[in-house]
Design a protein around this motif. Sequence first.
Motif, PDB file in Angstrom:
ATOM      1  N   LEU A 165       5.921 -75.428  88.481  1.00 16.28           N
ATOM      2  CA  LEU A 165       6.846 -74.437  87.947  1.00 16.28           C
ATOM      3  C   LEU A 165       8.273 -74.710  88.386  1.00 16.28           C
ATOM      4  O   LEU A 165       9.228 -74.479  87.634  1.00 16.28           O
ATOM      5  CB  LEU A 165       6.415 -73.026  88.406  1.00 16.28           C
ATOM      6  N   GLU A 166       8.434 -75.225  89.610  1.00 19.59           N
ATOM      7  CA  GLU A 166       9.778 -75.553  90.076  1.00 19.59           C
ATOM      8  C   GLU A 166      10.380 -76.686  89.252  1.00 19.59           C
ATOM      9  O   GLU A 166      11.568 -76.649  88.897  1.00 19.59           O
ATOM     10  CB  GLU A 166       9.713 -75.943  91.554  1.00 19.59           C
ATOM     11  N   ALA A 167       9.566 -77.701  88.940  1.00 14.74           N
ATOM     12  CA  ALA A 167      10.058 -78.812  88.123  1.00 14.74           C
ATOM     13  C   ALA A 167      10.400 -78.338  86.715  1.00 14.74           C
ATOM     14  O   ALA A 167      11.423 -78.709  86.140  1.00 14.74           O
ATOM     15  CB  ALA A 167       9.005 -79.929  88.069  1.00 14.74           C
ATOM     16  N   VAL A 168       9.529 -77.491  86.143  1.00 15.73           N
ATOM     17  CA  VAL A 168       9.792 -76.969  84.798  1.00 15.73           C
ATOM     18  C   VAL A 168      11.075 -76.143  84.799  1.00 15.73           C
ATOM     19  O   VAL A 168      11.926 -76.282  83.904  1.00 15.73           O
ATOM     20  CB  VAL A 168       8.588 -76.143  84.305  1.00 15.73           C
ATOM     21  N   SER A 169      11.223 -75.274  85.786  1.00 15.27           N
ATOM     22  CA  SER A 169      12.408 -74.407  85.823  1.00 15.27           C
ATOM     23  C   SER A 169      13.686 -75.240  85.963  1.00 15.27           C
ATOM     24  O   SER A 169      14.694 -74.956  85.303  1.00 15.27           O
ATOM     25  CB  SER A 169      12.293 -73.437  87.005  1.00 15.27           C
ATOM     26  N   GLY A 170      13.648 -76.274  86.836  1.00 14.50           N
ATOM     27  CA  GLY A 170      14.842 -77.097  87.008  1.00 14.50           C
ATOM     28  C   GLY A 170      15.256 -77.809  85.734  1.00 14.50           C
ATOM     29  O   GLY A 170      16.439 -77.811  85.362  1.00 14.50           O
ATOM     30  N   ASN A 171      14.296 -78.430  85.046  1.00 17.80           N
ATOM     31  CA  ASN A 171      14.634 -79.186  83.834  1.00 17.80           C
ATOM     32  C   ASN A 171      15.043 -78.245  82.702  1.00 17.80           C
ATOM     33  O   ASN A 171      16.035 -78.498  81.998  1.00 17.80           O
ATOM     34  CB  ASN A 171      13.440 -80.033  83.396  1.00 17.80           C
ATOM     35  N   VAL A 172      14.251 -77.149  82.501  1.00 17.95           N
ATOM     36  CA  VAL A 172      14.507 -76.268  81.355  1.00 17.95           C
ATOM     37  C   VAL A 172      15.824 -75.533  81.541  1.00 17.95           C
ATOM     38  O   VAL A 172      16.632 -75.423  80.610  1.00 17.95           O
ATOM     39  CB  VAL A 172      13.335 -75.281  81.170  1.00 17.95           C
ATOM     40  N   GLU A 173      16.065 -75.012  82.746  1.00 18.28           N
ATOM     41  CA  GLU A 173      17.279 -74.223  82.945  1.00 18.28           C
ATOM     42  C   GLU A 173      18.523 -75.090  82.803  1.00 18.28           C
ATOM     43  O   GLU A 173      19.549 -74.624  82.281  1.00 18.28           O
ATOM     44  CB  GLU A 173      17.239 -73.563  84.328  1.00 18.28           C
ATOM     45  N   GLY A 174      18.468 -76.348  83.242  1.00 21.16           N
ATOM     46  CA  GLY A 174      19.626 -77.223  83.082  1.00 21.16           C
ATOM     47  C   GLY A 174      19.985 -77.425  81.622  1.00 21.16           C
ATOM     48  O   GLY A 174      21.173 -77.482  81.258  1.00 21.16           O
ATOM     49  N   GLU A 175      18.984 -77.553  80.759  1.00 23.07           N
ATOM     50  CA  GLU A 175      19.253 -77.745  79.337  1.00 23.07           C
ATOM     51  C   GLU A 175      19.661 -76.439  78.657  1.00 23.07           C
ATOM     52  O   GLU A 175      20.470 -76.458  77.724  1.00 23.07           O
ATOM     53  CB  GLU A 175      18.003 -78.308  78.655  1.00 23.07           C
ATOM     54  N   LEU A 176      19.080 -75.308  79.124  1.00 22.04           N
ATOM     55  CA  LEU A 176      19.435 -74.026  78.494  1.00 22.04           C
ATOM     56  C   LEU A 176      20.873 -73.643  78.789  1.00 22.04           C
ATOM     57  O   LEU A 176      21.528 -72.983  77.976  1.00 22.04           O
ATOM     58  CB  LEU A 176      18.495 -72.916  78.989  1.00 22.04           C
ATOM     59  N   LYS A 177      21.410 -74.027  79.941  1.00 23.93           N
ATOM     60  CA  LYS A 177      22.793 -73.699  80.270  1.00 23.93           C
ATOM     61  C   LYS A 177      23.780 -74.343  79.307  1.00 23.93           C
ATOM     62  O   LYS A 177      24.888 -73.847  79.131  1.00 23.93           O
ATOM     63  CB  LYS A 177      23.112 -74.127  81.697  1.00 23.93           C
ATOM     64  N   LYS A 178      23.375 -75.434  78.716  1.00 23.62           N
ATOM     65  CA  LYS A 178      24.270 -76.114  77.785  1.00 23.62           C
ATOM     66  C   LYS A 178      24.554 -75.267  76.548  1.00 23.62           C
ATOM     67  O   LYS A 178      25.577 -75.463  75.881  1.00 23.62           O
ATOM     68  CB  LYS A 178      23.663 -77.451  77.371  1.00 23.62           C
ATOM     69  N   ILE A 179      23.628 -74.368  76.220  1.00 19.80           N
ATOM     70  CA  ILE A 179      23.855 -73.489  75.059  1.00 19.80           C
ATOM     71  C   ILE A 179      24.149 -72.052  75.506  1.00 19.80           C
ATOM     72  O   ILE A 179      24.168 -71.127  74.676  1.00 19.80           O
ATOM     73  CB  ILE A 179      22.653 -73.503  74.105  1.00 19.80           C
ATOM     74  N   GLY A 180      24.342 -71.825  76.808  1.00 18.75           N
ATOM     75  CA  GLY A 180      24.726 -70.502  77.297  1.00 18.75           C
ATOM     76  C   GLY A 180      23.577 -69.612  77.725  1.00 18.75           C
ATOM     77  O   GLY A 180      23.785 -68.407  77.914  1.00 18.75           O
ATOM     78  N   LEU A 181      22.365 -70.166  77.899  1.00 22.91           N
ATOM     79  CA  LEU A 181      21.208 -69.362  78.295  1.00 22.91           C
ATOM     80  C   LEU A 181      20.816 -69.679  79.727  1.00 22.91           C
ATOM     81  O   LEU A 181      21.183 -70.726  80.271  1.00 22.91           O
ATOM     82  CB  LEU A 181      20.022 -69.635  77.370  1.00 22.91           C
ATOM     83  N   ARG A 182      20.056 -68.776  80.326  1.00 24.68           N
ATOM     84  CA  ARG A 182      19.506 -69.003  81.657  1.00 24.68           C
ATOM     85  C   ARG A 182      18.041 -68.615  81.652  1.00 24.68           C
ATOM     86  O   ARG A 182      17.605 -67.728  80.894  1.00 24.68           O
ATOM     87  CB  ARG A 182      20.265 -68.218  82.720  1.00 24.68           C
ATOM     88  N   LEU A 183      17.267 -69.307  82.497  1.00 28.69           N
ATOM     89  CA  LEU A 183      15.829 -69.053  82.578  1.00 28.69           C
ATOM     90  C   LEU A 183      15.576 -67.898  83.562  1.00 28.69           C
ATOM     91  O   LEU A 183      15.978 -67.956  84.724  1.00 28.69           O
ATOM     92  CB  LEU A 183      15.095 -70.319  83.042  1.00 28.69           C
ATOM     93  N   ILE A 184      14.856 -66.854  83.082  1.00 26.87           N
ATOM     94  CA  ILE A 184      14.562 -65.682  83.917  1.00 26.87           C
ATOM     95  C   ILE A 184      13.180 -65.791  84.553  1.00 26.87           C
ATOM     96  O   ILE A 184      13.016 -65.541  85.754  1.00 26.87           O
ATOM     97  CB  ILE A 184      14.669 -64.392  83.083  1.00 26.87           C
ATOM     98  N   ASN A 185      12.171 -66.224  83.793  1.00 22.69           N
ATOM     99  CA  ASN A 185      10.814 -66.258  84.325  1.00 22.69           C
ATOM    100  C   ASN A 185       9.983 -67.260  83.537  1.00 22.69           C
ATOM    101  O   ASN A 185      10.202 -67.477  82.337  1.00 22.69           O
ATOM    102  CB  ASN A 185      10.169 -64.863  84.234  1.00 22.69           C
ATOM    103  N   VAL A 186       8.994 -67.882  84.257  1.00 21.15           N
ATOM    104  CA  VAL A 186       8.036 -68.804  83.644  1.00 21.15           C
ATOM    105  C   VAL A 186       6.649 -68.350  84.052  1.00 21.15           C
ATOM    106  O   VAL A 186       6.383 -68.142  85.243  1.00 21.15           O
ATOM    107  CB  VAL A 186       8.275 -70.260  84.081  1.00 21.15           C
TER     108      VAL A 186
END
Length: 469
Positions: A165-186
Amino acid sequence: MFTIYASGAAVGGIITAVLVAVFSFLVFVVSRIKKCPSDKILVIYGKIGANKDGSSRSANCIHGGSKFIYPFFQAYQFLDLTPISIQVDLKNALSRQNIRIDVPSRFTVGISTEPGVMLNAAERLLGLKLAEIQELAKDIIFGQLRLVIATMDIEEINTDRDKFLEAVSGNVEGELKKIGLRLINVNVTDINDESGYIEALGKEAAAKAINDAKKSVAEKNRDGSIGEANAFRDQRVQVAEANAKALEGENTQLGFISQSNASRREIEAESLRKAMTAEKIAAAKALEDAYLAEQNAELARAAREKATLEADVIIKTEIEKQRLVIEAEAIAEQTRRKAKGEADAIYAKLEAQARGAFEILSKQAEGFKEIVKASGDSADQAVKLLIADKLEKLVGIQVEAIKNLKFDKITVWDSGNKDGASSTANFASSLFKSIPPMKELFDMAGMELPKYLGTDKVQDVKPTEEVKK
């Protein structure tokens, strides 16, 4: 005079126009001040100036507070910060061991409030609908999730969920920030594979756990059996010692108990003797008191019955007297009310009549009382005296009832009987036969039959003749 008045009216109109213009301007200025709610981001675009390094800015993002929007040069929109839930059902993702697995999961994302990320959201998400934003984020999550799975073994994914989950959160959140989003929960619900490798790993772990548990249980059972045997041995030794001491103490106490029982029985026998004696004395006393109370009760009852019999006639007479008095008073009251509007003479006459009636009724009541007293306070004898007094009047009423009846002609048909006696003779015979029953009736009433109807033969016989008989 007229010129001055016209000038004053013009000045008033100018002042009114100025005030209206000022008020309209203030309303317009206030309407251009926009407040940003806590669950939204205010995005101002248009001519907003440049950055500190001189580069131009595409928008100005504000989270909270208020901002004046310049007319004609600037416009505004709001970005919603409500979290977005995305269901990601990843299937056939290739792991580092080239085993395809299914990873169903749910991601919760939202627009970020970081200054730089807010600007990305304003540039890439402003104007998009919620479904469009959700679909865009879903594509990014799918790609990054496949990338993370491809760099990890199945054992790591299955056993070390935190690392995954830590690896998923790191990769996904980095890409979501590019469009203005942040990851809240997985939330990864379950992981499956087509070959059954994960299931086999689970069975292996379960078997190992079961074997370890069986071994631990056997060792514990062994330790428990040894401890139980040692405890049972110590128990038997200690019980035997305790039984010997208890038997010795029990014998000693039995002797004390026997002595105590003998003393107790002596005391109980003496107490029983005293109790029985006192009980019999009390019973005799109670019986004596009962006889005396019964005797007093009988005497009281006899006196009460005598007083009741004596008071019955007097009380009834008094009640009748009071009733007559009340009736007389009621008649007098009614008479007085009826005569209130008449003349004084008529009123006096009616009052005198009422008093006369009252006196008559009072005298009658006193007469009834004297009759009872003359009868020896016997109500029965008083009733007989009243009947005897009214007998003549009753006979007179009966005579009056048939006195004026006229019979033009009486015809007697006498056909005779077999024994030679006529019906008329039988009527006379029956009349004389009815005299003895009348005699009995008068005797029962306590009265004497009139002498013209005959007397008792026994009374007419002389004493000499009774002796001869």
